[in-house]
Design an enzyme around this catalytic site. Structure first.
Site, short mmCIF file in Angstrom:
data_model
loop_
_atom_site.label_atom_id
_atom_site.label_comp_id
_atom_site.label_asym_id
_atom_site.label_seq_id
_atom_site.Cartn_x
_atom_site.Cartn_y
_atom_site.Cartn_z
N CYS A 1 1.86 -33.40 15.76
CA CYS A 1 1.86 -33.00 17.17
C CYS A 1 3.09 -33.61 17.82
O CYS A 1 3.78 -34.42 17.23
CB CYS A 1 0.64 -33.54 17.89
SG CYS A 1 -0.90 -33.04 17.14
N ARG B 1 7.34 -29.53 16.50
CA ARG B 1 6.39 -30.49 15.93
C ARG B 1 4.98 -29.92 15.87
O ARG B 1 4.07 -30.55 15.31
CB ARG B 1 6.37 -31.78 16.75
CG ARG B 1 7.67 -32.52 16.76
CD ARG B 1 7.52 -33.79 17.54
NE ARG B 1 6.53 -34.66 16.93
CZ ARG B 1 6.78 -35.54 15.97
NH1 ARG B 1 7.99 -35.68 15.52
NH2 ARG B 1 5.81 -36.28 15.47
N TRP C 1 -0.50 -29.38 16.43
CA TRP C 1 -0.57 -28.73 15.12
C TRP C 1 -1.87 -29.24 14.52
O TRP C 1 -2.00 -30.42 14.19
CB TRP C 1 0.63 -29.13 14.26
CG TRP C 1 0.71 -28.48 12.92
CD1 TRP C 1 1.01 -27.17 12.67
CD2 TRP C 1 0.52 -29.09 11.65
NE1 TRP C 1 1.01 -26.95 11.31
CE2 TRP C 1 0.72 -28.10 10.67
CE3 TRP C 1 0.20 -30.39 11.23
CZ2 TRP C 1 0.60 -28.37 9.30
CZ3 TRP C 1 0.09 -30.64 9.88
CH2 TRP C 1 0.29 -29.65 8.92
N ASN D 1 -0.82 -38.29 18.92
CA ASN D 1 -0.26 -37.72 17.69
C ASN D 1 -0.66 -38.66 16.56
O ASN D 1 -0.38 -39.85 16.63
CB ASN D 1 1.27 -37.63 17.78
CG ASN D 1 1.90 -37.28 16.45
OD1 ASN D 1 1.31 -36.56 15.65
ND2 ASN D 1 3.10 -37.78 16.22
N GLY D 2 -1.30 -38.11 15.51
CA GLY D 2 -1.74 -38.95 14.40
C GLY D 2 -3.15 -38.57 14.02
O GLY D 2 -3.64 -37.50 14.39
N GLU E 1 15.45 -24.55 -4.27
CA GLU E 1 15.59 -24.59 -2.81
C GLU E 1 15.66 -23.17 -2.24
O GLU E 1 15.07 -22.88 -1.19
CB GLU E 1 16.83 -25.41 -2.43
CG GLU E 1 17.15 -25.49 -0.96
CD GLU E 1 16.04 -26.10 -0.09
OE1 GLU E 1 15.06 -26.64 -0.61
OE2 GLU E 1 16.16 -26.00 1.15
N LYS F 1 12.97 -21.75 0.54
CA LYS F 1 13.36 -21.17 1.84
C LYS F 1 12.72 -19.79 1.99
O LYS F 1 12.21 -19.46 3.05
CB LYS F 1 14.89 -21.02 1.96
CG LYS F 1 15.70 -22.28 2.15
CD LYS F 1 15.56 -22.95 3.50
CE LYS F 1 14.48 -23.99 3.50
NZ LYS F 1 14.80 -25.32 3.10
N GLU G 1 8.88 -20.05 2.70
CA GLU G 1 8.43 -20.58 3.99
C GLU G 1 8.73 -19.68 5.17
O GLU G 1 7.92 -19.59 6.09
CB GLU G 1 8.88 -22.03 4.26
CG GLU G 1 10.26 -22.37 3.94
CD GLU G 1 10.62 -23.83 4.25
OE1 GLU G 1 9.86 -24.58 4.84
OE2 GLU G 1 11.75 -24.19 3.88
N HIS H 1 10.37 -18.53 -21.69
CA HIS H 1 9.19 -19.22 -22.22
C HIS H 1 7.93 -18.87 -21.44
O HIS H 1 6.95 -19.62 -21.47
CB HIS H 1 9.42 -20.74 -22.22
CG HIS H 1 10.56 -21.14 -23.10
ND1 HIS H 1 10.50 -21.06 -24.48
CD2 HIS H 1 11.82 -21.58 -22.84
CE1 HIS H 1 11.65 -21.44 -25.01
NE2 HIS H 1 12.47 -21.77 -24.01
N LYS I 1 7.48 -29.18 11.34
CA LYS I 1 8.75 -29.82 10.98
C LYS I 1 8.55 -31.17 10.31
O LYS I 1 9.30 -31.53 9.41
CB LYS I 1 9.60 -29.98 12.24
CG LYS I 1 10.99 -30.53 12.00
CD LYS I 1 11.85 -29.53 11.27
CE LYS I 1 13.21 -30.06 10.91
NZ LYS I 1 13.80 -29.27 9.80
C1 F6R Z 1 11.44 -27.23 3.87
C2 F6R Z 1 11.16 -28.47 4.57
C3 F6R Z 1 10.14 -29.38 4.00
C4 F6R Z 1 10.60 -30.83 4.15
C5 F6R Z 1 9.50 -31.80 3.70
C6 F6R Z 1 9.96 -33.23 3.77
O1 F6R Z 1 12.40 -26.48 4.53
O2 F6R Z 1 11.73 -28.74 5.58
O3 F6R Z 1 9.85 -29.07 2.68
O4 F6R Z 1 11.75 -30.99 3.37
O5 F6R Z 1 8.36 -31.63 4.50
O6 F6R Z 1 10.34 -33.58 5.07
P1 F6R Z 1 11.29 -34.81 5.34
O7 F6R Z 1 12.60 -34.51 4.70
O8 F6R Z 1 11.35 -34.92 6.84
O9 F6R Z 1 10.64 -36.01 4.72
#
Ligand code: F6R
Length: 593
Positions: A2, A28, A75, A101-102, A465, A469, A472, A488, A588
């Site tokens: 949050c 967030r 969230w 938040n938490g 990666e 992307k 998500e 395989h 995020k």
């Molecule tokens: C993907 C993404 C997530 C973060 C993961 C770790 O685009 O952003 O997979 O990489 O949640 O987050 P951090 O780097 O903040 O520890």
């Protein structure tokens, strides 16, 4: 997950300012929003489920009296997104309002006990126990600060809390444990926030609240106290990011803006070179390196393993933070554990960091200044990518990679590689100059159900990666695979409905990757190849291709070849009518394990 903000203002209404500040934290959490203010008539509240704009259109969130207040974007963790479960939460008599938040781990037992005393709960959240406990203690004669302190002794878990009370219309009391919280110190105006972009329009002077501290904000200023009730002399830090840096600057989405910022972000990241040099000298001898991270940061770490093992010969493992505890007893004092995290607040990563600290030297590579990881680790390298608002990591991934490349090159005394990093921004600018080509390719693939991304060696993490992307932000299934591993098993899935993105930079792995490309082509796959502009094969023999400066070899390719993959996902997402900045079910910064 949050975001919270709060403000004590002089001669201004709080609600419109809280609305603006909380909007900056929508990354967030965005399933509900609420604002609560206080004045001599008591507590006022507006909240609802949905994105901020939707809720604001319905109930005019900025229209509340009072110059002190708190706000929240949610969230969901406990209880579905709904008006009842939205914050702020109010005590039974309506005298206390709280944002949090938490996670309060023992809320079930506290709630039962409060219910047996006759208190009534209106939500399914863990948070609601907090205003009710505060009210209970205030009814016994404690002031807001002391009532919150008593509450903190009862609750277990993580929190950043902001509380206001009818009895103190010009005061916020805030507390922090394991969830981020900062204080903004303006000219007669004071703020709390989960993160700096929320308040940068009002002040750049920030105090980082540490675990166990509580803060009292009122017209006299800010007082921070430690858990033993001593006043702490806190440093005021100047945030160099300006508010505009946290805005979209004309781009449709933050993600696209952040992809475009990658060339300039790298230049800032490169300024960490001297710091990395010093850190390596100070660390001294190490016999093993362990990277620990999640998601995109995990993919950056995998690249680190290839580089460090091949160039410096130091055995290197990469462990997902959420799986770290199974490896913890293999660490010793000669192990360097490197934590990579954009936010520096990811719960899984922080938990692993606390464990690793007991035995080993720890280094955090982090983007958010002053975040928890930077305060826990023995050494810190900042990625210096600036604020990243899009949920999908883009510029911070490249900045993490740049830090890892500098670290590996200095460790291996590879000056040639170190110097070659200066050219990366230019290569990225060249790609951005022809992003229209990627947009055209994206148009052809907006209705498929599955994608594969393949690469060998250093291009394998790039494939992972690229697939992450895609998943998500487009909600299309994407799978990253080591190109040589496809035969395989997964080759069985390949047919003309499954496009395969092949990452094939020039270098030692080129020929074998082309063989793997031929394998999928023979099964009918539409191949999208990313390779060198000098490569005639990819221009003529595959369905679609995007070419990159021929001087980019496979060693530095991870820093550059990921950019077209980011753009491919971005354009597919937008062309499918989605919002790439706010993918469903994701946030995020993941502050729950
Ligand atoms: C993907 C993404 C997530 C973060 C993961 C770790 O685009 O952003 O997979 O990489 O949640 O987050 P951090 O780097 O903040 O520890």
């Amino acid at each position: 997950m949050c975001g919270i903000v709060g403000c004590v203002l002089t001669n201004r209404k709080a609600a419109p300012i809280l609305l603006e500040c909380i909007s900056k934290l929508e990354y967030r959490g965005y399933d509900s929003v609420g604002i609560s203010t206080v004045d001599e008539n008591g507590i006022h509240l507006k909240k609802g489920s949905g994105k901020i704009k939707e809720v604001d259109d319905k109930i005019d969130l900025g229209e509340l009296p009072g110059s002190t207040g708190i706000a929240h974007v949610r969230w969901a963790t406990h209880g579905i997104p709904s008006k009842e479960n939205s914050h702020p939460h109010i005590s039974n008599e309506g005298n206390i309002s709280v944002v949090h938040n938490g996670i309060i781990e023992n809320f079930g037992e506290i709630r039962e006990s409060l219910e047996s005393e006759g208190y009534i709960f209106h939500s399914q959240t863990d948070t609601e126990v907090i205003p009710i406990l505060i009210e209970k203690y205030m009814d016994k004669g404690f002031n807001l600060e002391d009532a919150l302190k008593k509450t903190l002794k009862i609750i277990k878990g993580s929190y950043a809390i902001g509380a206001i009370s009818k009895n103190n219309p010009n005061e916020i009391v805030a507390a922090r444990k394991d969830s981020p919280l900062i204080i903004g110190v303006g000219d007669k105006d004071y703020f709390i926030a989960s993160d700096a972009p929320a308040i940068l329009n009002y002040t750049k002077n920030v105090i980082y609240v540490d675990n166990g501290e509580i803060a009292i904000l009122n017209h006299d200023g800010v007082i921070v106290k430690d858990s033993k009730d001593n006043i702490v002399d806190k440093k005021i830090n100047l945030i160099e990011w300006d508010a505009e840096m946290a805005q979209k600057e004309g781009y449709d989405y933050f993600m696209l803006k952040e992809i475009h910022e990658q060339d300039s972000a790298i230049k800032d990241t490169l300024s960490e070179r001297d710091n990395i040099n010093e850190i390596i000298t100070e660390i001294g001898n190490i016999s093993r390196i362990c990277f620990v991270a999640c998601g995109t940061s995990y993919h950056a770490s995998l690249t680190g393993k290839y580089l460090i093992e091949s160039m410096a010969g130091i055995p290197t493992d990469v462990i997902l933070a959420s799986e770290f505890k199974y490896s913890a007893n293999t660490l010793n004092k000669d192990t360097l554990v490197i934590f990579i995290s954009q936010s520096g607040e990811t719960a899984d990563t922080l938990k692993a960091l606390k464990v690793a600290k007991k035995t080993s030297k720890t280094l955090a590579i982090v983007n958010v200044l002053g975040s928890s990881a930077t305060r826990e680790a023995d050494f810190v390298i900042y990625t210096r990518a600036g604020p990243e608002i899009g949920v999908a990591a883009t510029k911070t991934y490249i900045s993490q990679l740049i830090c890892i490349y500098m670290f590996a090159a200095i460790l291996a005394n590879n000056k040639k590689l170190l110097d070659s990093l200066d050219e990366v921004p230019e290569y990225i600018s060249e790609i951005l100059a022809k992003e229209g080509e990627i947009s055209e390719i994206a148009s052809k693939y907006i209705n498929v159900n599955d994608f594969f991304f393949i690469g060998r060696g250093l291009s394998y993490p790039t494939a992972l990666e690229g697939a992450l992307k895609l998943k998500e932000i487009t909600y299309i299934h994407g799978e990253g695979y080591a190109a040589g591993e496809l035969k395989h098993g997964p080759l069985a899935l390949i047919d003309d409905n499954v496009p395969v993105v092949v990452i094939v930079p020039p270098g030692d792995n080129y020929d074998k990757t082309i063989s793997n490309l031929e394998e999928v082509k023979a099964r009918g796959a539409n191949v999208i190849a990313i390779g060198s502009c000098a490569d005639e094969f990819i221009k003529t023999e595959v369905t679609d291709s995007f070419c990159i400066d021929e001087n980019v070899n496979e060693i530095i390719a991870p820093l550059i070849y990921v950019v077209p993959l980011q753009l491919l996902s971005y354009y597919i997402s937008v062309k499918r009518g989605l919002d790439p900045d706010k993918p469903k079910n994701l946030a995020k910064c993941v502050t729950v394990e």
